[in-house]
Design a protein around this motif. Structure first.
Motif, short mmCIF file in Angstrom:
data_model
loop_
_atom_site.label_atom_id
_atom_site.label_comp_id
_atom_site.label_asym_id
_atom_site.label_seq_id
_atom_site.Cartn_x
_atom_site.Cartn_y
_atom_site.Cartn_z
N THR A 213 -39.70 33.42 43.06
CA THR A 213 -40.86 33.10 42.22
C THR A 213 -41.24 34.29 41.35
N GLY A 214 -41.97 34.00 40.30
CA GLY A 214 -42.43 35.04 39.39
C GLY A 214 -42.58 34.47 38.00
N PRO A 215 -43.25 35.20 37.11
CA PRO A 215 -43.43 34.72 35.73
C PRO A 215 -42.14 34.81 34.94
N THR A 216 -42.16 34.29 33.72
CA THR A 216 -41.00 34.39 32.82
C THR A 216 -40.69 35.85 32.55
N GLY A 217 -39.40 36.19 32.62
CA GLY A 217 -38.99 37.57 32.37
C GLY A 217 -39.12 38.49 33.55
N SER A 218 -39.27 37.94 34.75
CA SER A 218 -39.43 38.79 35.94
C SER A 218 -38.11 39.02 36.67
N GLY A 219 -37.01 38.49 36.14
CA GLY A 219 -35.72 38.74 36.76
C GLY A 219 -35.30 37.71 37.78
N LYS A 220 -35.93 36.53 37.77
CA LYS A 220 -35.61 35.50 38.77
C LYS A 220 -34.15 35.05 38.66
N LEU B 276 -27.46 24.11 51.40
CA LEU B 276 -28.24 25.32 51.12
C LEU B 276 -28.69 25.24 49.67
N VAL B 277 -30.00 25.31 49.44
CA VAL B 277 -30.57 25.13 48.10
C VAL B 277 -31.24 26.43 47.66
N LEU B 278 -30.90 26.88 46.46
CA LEU B 278 -31.53 28.05 45.85
C LEU B 278 -32.25 27.60 44.59
N SER B 279 -33.47 28.07 44.39
CA SER B 279 -34.20 27.65 43.20
C SER B 279 -35.32 28.62 42.88
N THR B 280 -36.00 28.36 41.74
CA THR B 280 -37.14 29.18 41.32
C THR B 280 -38.38 28.31 41.20
N LEU B 281 -39.52 28.98 41.23
CA LEU B 281 -40.81 28.29 41.13
C LEU B 281 -41.77 29.27 40.45
N HIS B 282 -42.66 28.74 39.61
CA HIS B 282 -43.63 29.60 38.95
C HIS B 282 -44.90 29.68 39.79
N THR B 283 -45.01 30.73 40.61
CA THR B 283 -46.24 30.99 41.38
C THR B 283 -46.54 32.47 41.32
N LYS B 284 -47.77 32.83 41.62
CA LYS B 284 -48.21 34.21 41.50
C LYS B 284 -47.59 35.11 42.56
N ASN B 285 -47.55 34.61 43.80
CA ASN B 285 -47.00 35.41 44.89
C ASN B 285 -46.17 34.54 45.82
N ALA B 286 -45.63 35.11 46.87
CA ALA B 286 -44.73 34.39 47.76
C ALA B 286 -45.46 33.27 48.50
N CYS B 287 -46.64 33.54 49.03
CA CYS B 287 -47.37 32.51 49.78
C CYS B 287 -47.85 31.39 48.87
N GLY B 288 -48.05 31.70 47.59
CA GLY B 288 -48.46 30.66 46.65
C GLY B 288 -47.42 29.57 46.49
N ALA B 289 -46.15 29.88 46.77
CA ALA B 289 -45.09 28.86 46.67
C ALA B 289 -45.30 27.77 47.72
N LEU B 290 -45.80 28.15 48.91
CA LEU B 290 -46.02 27.17 49.97
C LEU B 290 -47.11 26.19 49.58
N THR B 291 -48.23 26.71 49.10
CA THR B 291 -49.33 25.83 48.71
C THR B 291 -48.98 25.01 47.45
N ARG B 292 -48.12 25.57 46.59
CA ARG B 292 -47.71 24.83 45.38
C ARG B 292 -46.93 23.57 45.76
N PHE B 293 -46.04 23.66 46.74
CA PHE B 293 -45.30 22.49 47.20
C PHE B 293 -46.26 21.44 47.77
N ILE B 294 -47.20 21.89 48.55
CA ILE B 294 -48.15 20.95 49.16
C ILE B 294 -48.99 20.27 48.08
N GLU B 295 -49.36 21.04 47.02
CA GLU B 295 -50.11 20.45 45.91
C GLU B 295 -49.27 19.41 45.16
N MET B 296 -47.95 19.56 45.18
CA MET B 296 -47.06 18.59 44.55
C MET B 296 -46.96 17.29 45.35
N GLY B 297 -47.47 17.32 46.59
CA GLY B 297 -47.41 16.12 47.43
C GLY B 297 -46.33 16.18 48.49
#
Length: 774
Positions: free
Chosen positions: A536-543, A626-647
């Protein structure tokens, strides 16, 4: 020196009056298989690579290839004459006379000849010696280049240094003692290691001794670096794996590109291994006459730079002195025998630009282009009709080409052409920060945009809809492409060009700058045959770079790897890459449904943007992928809550998620201009820094274009999903509690990691404050 061998194929050796001694041409010929032939010389053809001799006993003529020849000695002595106070050779003036010098020639088969020579000459044919015997007779010897492994004429390096008072006898004795403990090293190498003489002085005296470079010799630089304790065997193994993906690169350059070693470490190790000087070209005074012998195109194509002429030899700096092809080309073009010294690629490029004056003058090209446009365009309607024509003419073509080349030279990640009310901005994003290169007239915008569209295979007549394209410039000689995005605005079309370096993207995890424990945890996640790993990280963060580094670790395990990307930025042969096309309804979700029928082991998804894509990704992990992917969240823990917000149901997430890497890129301090960084109390308070802590940043110098920074480095936090995190997810805990559990599980927050980089002088405190998360 007038005595030369004559290149006359299949004909008697021609001689001049000055070379009367050669008229009988009685010779002794030593061959590489230790055979000896004595007789009369019939011919010596350097061009055809043959020598012809009539044997003394049988009077039969034989021909021998020069690559089978060790050396030839002319049997009749050359009379010595008195000229002034010294001895000379027949036909030589007093100015040509040299004092007797020792010589030593080592052949490729291990044999050695040595003695005293009255004078000597090196030319395109080889080495010519005038050997002095115990009876004070002089015999001419000819040694072809093909048989020489190394040679030395004149005093040994240590003797030369003492004679010129550059080295005292005691220091020389210590160097000899060190050498005697390991006979595989040369004295010059020990002098360089102990910094007794500078690189410039060592270069000078190695030239005085007439030592040869070892072009064509195979050097196991990896083993040398391990032996010197610079790298580990594991680092070498990873570099060898990376080399399998790009056979055009040598191990040393791969280690430098991945920042395992520095360019200077590679340069000095090669110098010690080969026993030749290493130079810093920025500190070397180049001889102008040397520049005239090699055109700039040859220097740029082969990464070489001529620095000096000594006794008809051209001294050339290179980053690879073992390259026989480069040696042959440079020797052919210059018409001189070549003596290589070692420098870094950056040093060589700097020297070429400085001394050949080939630096890109964008200012001049803009001025020429503006003048050209002003003469040809008088009104808006005419400008629209002529855009296509003008975009294909000089100087617009040259201008756009040089903008792209300059972006690569300055290490820019993006080129932005931004229209304003009365002008247009040209900006480069360097080390993550936008830098204005210059402004130019609005008159130029339509022609420049049209030229970029033509190069990117886009529709230049479409000016009202966004377009994407891709540019490849073979003349750059690198694996660099440009991804183009053109967007209409109320002030004109804006263009953003992403600079894509294919080789830089495919790195190993080790070279990302991840700490040792985190690297082990990440490797453990990649060893799993199912689960989801997120970056995770913003655009241009090296993801993307991190994702490709993870793929790099998986390649070679006999796995079926598929990727779905938008767009495919870096092409890898071992990965089946699919590019989505939302314009025709081919989305991430639709591509993933078809991919699962392909039965892959590993799936890389460019980005999870919606619930449908997230659901398919997690379901794929549940069914053994095995799945590798990116997500736009502020920090690592924010990725967990982002998935839950997606349903996504927490129990599905907790059973599939392996870990999350949240990252940013901070600018790396320029190591050449470090100085103490001033700091106010509010900054100390905000980051929790002690009163006595001192931090550093680059002050700005020519090495970093006065920015104080050179390159970027990754800072991150790695969340490993353990039982504590799973329990928190299942209980629908807030992000703050998840963050607390993650820290209890060993996660170092991103801001704290960035602060540690600043404490190690790798980045500045200003950069830490810029990317802080809390």
């Amino acid at each position: 020196m007038t005595t030369q061998l004559i290149d006359l194929p299949a004909a008697p050796l021609a001689v001049t009056a000055e070379e009367e001694i050669l008229s009988n041409a009685k010779v002794g010929v030593w061959l590489t298989d230790d055979e000896y032939v004595e007789g009369n010389l019939l011919f010596l053809s350097i061009g055809e690579g043959q020598i012809g001799v009539r044997e003394k006993e049988t009077w039969e003529g034989i021909q021998v290839p020069l690559d089978k020849l060790r050396y030839v000695q002319f049997q009749l002595p050359i009379p010595a004459v008195i000229a002034g106070n010294g001895k000379g050779l027949a036909g030589l003036s007093a100015d040509d006379i040299e004092i007797d010098k020792s010589f030593r020639v080592e052949f490729h088969d291990g044999n050695v000849i040595e003695g005293l020579t009255r004078t000597h000459q090196i030319d395109s044919a080889g080495l010519h010696l005038f050997r002095l015997t115990n009876d004070n007779e002089i015999h001419r010897l000819y040694v072809p280049h093909t048989s020489i492994a190394s040679h030395q004429v004149g005093p040994l390096l240590g003797d030369a240094l003492i004679e010129t008072q550059q080295l005292d006898a005691e220091t020389l004795r210590e160097a000899i003692d060190s050498q005697s403990k390991s006979r595989d090293k040369r004295l010059g190498e020990y002098l360089q290691e102990t910094a007794v003489v500078s690189a410039d002085e060592l270069h000078k005296y190695l030239n005085l001794t007439g030592r040869e470079t070892l072009a064509g010799r195979s050097v196991k630089i990896g083993e040398a670096l391990i032996k010197e304790g610079i790298i580990t065997e594991g680092q070498l193994e990873r570099a060898l794996k990376a080399q399998q993906a790009d056979r055009s690169k040598k191990i040393g350059q791969i280690l430098v590109d991945h920042e395992v070693i520095s360019a200077d470490q590679l340069k000095l190790t090669l110098a010690r291994k080969l026993g030749i000087p290493a130079l810093e070209l920025r500190k070397y005074e180049v001889q102008p006459e040397a520049l005239l012998l090699l055109p700039v195109t040859i220097c740029q194509a082969h990464n070489v730079f001529p620095i000096a002429l000594y006794q008809e030899r051209l001294v050339v700096a290179t980053d690879d002195p073992t390259n026989s092809e480069t040696n042959d080309i440079v020797r052919f073009i210059s018409g001189r025998h070549i003596e290589f010294v070692i420098s870094t690629p950056d040093d060589i490029n700097w020297a070429i630009e400085k001394h050949y004056e080939v630096s890109i003058d964008i200012e001049k090209n803009f001025t020429d282009a503006e003048r050209d446009q002003a003469e040809k365009i008088t009104d808006e309607e005419k400008a629209f009709l002529e855009n296509e024509k003008l975009s294909k003419e000089q100087p617009i073509v040259k201008l756009v080409n040089e903008i792209l080349i300059d972006s690569v030279r300055r290490r820019a990640s993006d080129v932005i052409v931004r229209p304003l009310s009365e002008r247009v901005q040209l900006l480069f994003r360097i080390d993550g920060v936008l830098t204005e290169i210059r402004n130019f007239s609005l008159l130029l915008l339509p022609a420049i945009v049209a030229r970029i569209k033509i190069m990117g295979k886009m529709d230049m007549t479409e000016r009202k809809l966004p377009q994407d394209g891709r540019i490849h410039m073979p003349e750059l000689g690198k694996d660099i492409d440009f991804r183009v995005s053109a967007m209409p605005t109320v002030k004109g079309e804006s263009v953003v060009i992403r600079v894509l370096n294919a080789t830089a993207a495919v790195e190993s995890i080790t070279n990302l700058g991840i700490e040792e424990l985190d690297e082990k945890n990440l490797q453990h996640m990649l060893q799993r045959n199912n689960g989801v790993l997120l970056v995770t990280g913003p655009t241009g963060s090296g993801k993307t770079t991190t994702l490709y580094a993870c793929l790099h670790e998986l390649i070679g395990r006999n796995l079926e790897i598929l990727s779905v990307e938008d767009p495919v930025e870096y092409q890898i042969d071992e990965v089946e890459q699919i590019q989505i096309n939302p314009g025709i309804g081919y989305t991430f979700a639709k591509a993933l449904k078809h991919i699962l029928r392909h039965n892959p082991d590993v799936i890389m998804i460019g980005e999870i943007r919606d619930r449908e894509t997230a659901s398919i990704a997690l379901e794929s992990a549940l069914t053994g992928h095995l799945v590798l992917s990116t997500l736009h969240t502020k920090n690592a823990c924010g990725a967990l809550t982002r998935f839950i917000e997606m349903g996504i149901e927490p129990y599905v997430l907790s059973s599939t998620l392996l870990g999350v890497v949240a990252q940013r890129l901070v600018r790396r301090n320029c190591e050449h201009c470090l100085k103490e960084e001033p700091m106010d109390e509010s900054l100390r308070e905000e980051l929790g820094i002690g009163e006595n802590e001192v931090f550093y940043r680059g002050a700005g110098c020519k090495e970093c274009d006065d920015s104080g920074y050179h390159g970027r480095i990754m800072t991150y936090e790695l969340l490993r999903v353990d039982e504590g995190i799973r329990e928190a997810m299942l209980s629908d805990s807030p992000t703050a509690l998840l963050h607390q559990r993650a820290r209890e599980g060993g996660m170092v927050p991103l801001t704290q990691h960035a602060l540690e980089l600043a404490r190690r002088k790798l980045t500045s405190l200003t950069e830490v404050y810029r990317i802080r998360l809390e």
